[in-house]
Design a protein around this motif. Structure first.
Motif, short mmCIF file in Angstrom:
data_model
loop_
_atom_site.label_atom_id
_atom_site.label_comp_id
_atom_site.label_asym_id
_atom_site.label_seq_id
_atom_site.Cartn_x
_atom_site.Cartn_y
_atom_site.Cartn_z
N SER A 279 0.83 -1.20 0.00
CA SER A 279 0.00 0.00 0.00
C SER A 279 0.87 1.26 0.00
N LEU A 280 0.31 2.33 -0.51
CA LEU A 280 0.99 3.62 -0.53
C LEU A 280 0.95 4.23 0.87
N PHE A 281 1.90 5.12 1.16
CA PHE A 281 1.93 5.80 2.44
C PHE A 281 0.77 6.79 2.49
N HIS A 282 -0.13 6.60 3.42
CA HIS A 282 -1.31 7.44 3.59
C HIS A 282 -1.34 7.89 5.05
N ILE A 283 -1.31 9.18 5.29
CA ILE A 283 -1.26 9.69 6.67
C ILE A 283 -2.65 9.64 7.28
N ASP A 284 -2.82 8.76 8.27
CA ASP A 284 -4.08 8.62 8.99
C ASP A 284 -4.06 9.37 10.32
N GLU A 285 -2.86 9.53 10.87
CA GLU A 285 -2.73 10.09 12.21
C GLU A 285 -1.57 11.07 12.24
N LEU A 286 -1.77 12.21 12.90
CA LEU A 286 -0.73 13.22 13.05
C LEU A 286 -0.62 13.55 14.53
N VAL A 287 0.61 13.49 15.06
CA VAL A 287 0.84 13.70 16.48
C VAL A 287 1.91 14.78 16.64
N ILE A 288 1.64 15.78 17.48
CA ILE A 288 2.61 16.84 17.76
C ILE A 288 3.01 16.74 19.23
N ASP A 289 4.29 16.52 19.47
CA ASP A 289 4.82 16.38 20.83
C ASP A 289 3.99 15.43 21.68
N GLY A 290 3.60 14.30 21.10
CA GLY A 290 2.87 13.26 21.82
C GLY A 290 1.36 13.43 21.88
N ALA A 291 0.83 14.54 21.40
CA ALA A 291 -0.62 14.78 21.45
C ALA A 291 -1.22 14.58 20.05
N PRO A 292 -2.20 13.67 19.92
CA PRO A 292 -2.85 13.48 18.61
C PRO A 292 -3.65 14.73 18.21
N ILE A 293 -3.60 15.04 16.93
CA ILE A 293 -4.25 16.22 16.38
C ILE A 293 -5.41 15.79 15.49
N PRO A 294 -6.60 16.40 15.67
CA PRO A 294 -7.74 16.03 14.82
C PRO A 294 -7.59 16.62 13.41
N ILE A 295 -7.32 15.76 12.43
CA ILE A 295 -7.16 16.22 11.06
C ILE A 295 -8.24 15.61 10.18
N GLU A 296 -8.57 16.31 9.11
CA GLU A 296 -9.51 15.81 8.12
C GLU A 296 -8.84 14.67 7.36
N ASP A 297 -9.56 13.58 7.16
CA ASP A 297 -8.99 12.40 6.50
C ASP A 297 -8.48 12.74 5.10
N SER A 298 -7.35 12.19 4.76
CA SER A 298 -6.71 12.32 3.44
C SER A 298 -6.25 13.74 3.11
N THR A 299 -5.96 14.56 4.12
CA THR A 299 -5.50 15.92 3.84
C THR A 299 -4.06 16.17 4.25
N ALA A 300 -3.48 15.33 5.07
CA ALA A 300 -2.09 15.55 5.50
C ALA A 300 -1.14 15.08 4.42
N GLN A 301 -0.13 15.90 4.15
CA GLN A 301 0.87 15.51 3.16
C GLN A 301 2.21 16.19 3.45
N ILE A 302 3.26 15.52 3.03
CA ILE A 302 4.61 16.02 3.21
C ILE A 302 5.14 16.42 1.83
N THR A 303 5.68 17.63 1.73
CA THR A 303 6.28 18.07 0.47
C THR A 303 7.76 18.34 0.69
N GLY A 304 8.55 18.11 -0.33
CA GLY A 304 9.98 18.35 -0.25
C GLY A 304 10.72 17.34 0.62
N ALA A 305 10.19 16.13 0.72
CA ALA A 305 10.78 15.11 1.61
C ALA A 305 12.22 14.77 1.21
N ALA A 306 12.56 14.85 -0.06
CA ALA A 306 13.92 14.56 -0.51
C ALA A 306 14.90 15.66 -0.09
N ARG A 307 14.37 16.86 0.17
CA ARG A 307 15.15 18.03 0.60
C ARG A 307 16.04 18.61 -0.50
N TRP A 308 16.00 18.02 -1.70
CA TRP A 308 16.79 18.48 -2.84
C TRP A 308 15.94 18.44 -4.09
#
Length: 123
Positions: free
Chosen positions: A6-35
């Protein structure tokens, strides 16, 4: 075996140990390669590439409710953010993140962007 391909799909986002309520299928990482590489054309002969750094960000749509406050996000600095795919168990650990921007509040979920200041650790 189902989650193995399966493809990487962000279901859960946690900031400093606290889960954050996010809308499903909206979290994404851009520039992960950094180059980023771009083609540099030359008048004759083979072209070559130019390599440059690009920023890494994580964006998501926050389900802004009565338990969330703007200050909870706007003061995030050098915080750890973890994005997790519950199906295949893969995680993206971002050890140093800081607040970048927040969109309009009042028409549903709110666009939030964090700057990722250190390389992502894929777990």
């Amino acid at each position: 075996m189902a989650g193995e391909k399966s493809l990487f799909h962000i279901d859960e986002l946690v900031i400093d140990g606290a889960p954050i309520p996010i809308e499903d299928s909206t979290a994404q990482i851009t520039g992960a390669a950094r180059w980023e590489n771009t083609v540099v054309p030359v008048p004759s002969g083979d072209d070559y590439t130019s390599r440059k750094r690009v920023p890494t960000t994580v964006t998501f749509k926050l389900m802004f409710g009565q338990n969330e406050a703007v200050e909870d996000f706007s003061f995030v600095s050098d915080s750890q953010v973890v994005c997790r795919d519950k199906v295949n168990g893969k995680r993206a650990l971002m050890p140093r993140c800081s607040f970048a921007s927040m969109g309009a509040i009042g028409a549903g979920s709110v666009d939030v962007t964090f700057n990722v200041l250190a390389p992502i650790q894929w777990l």
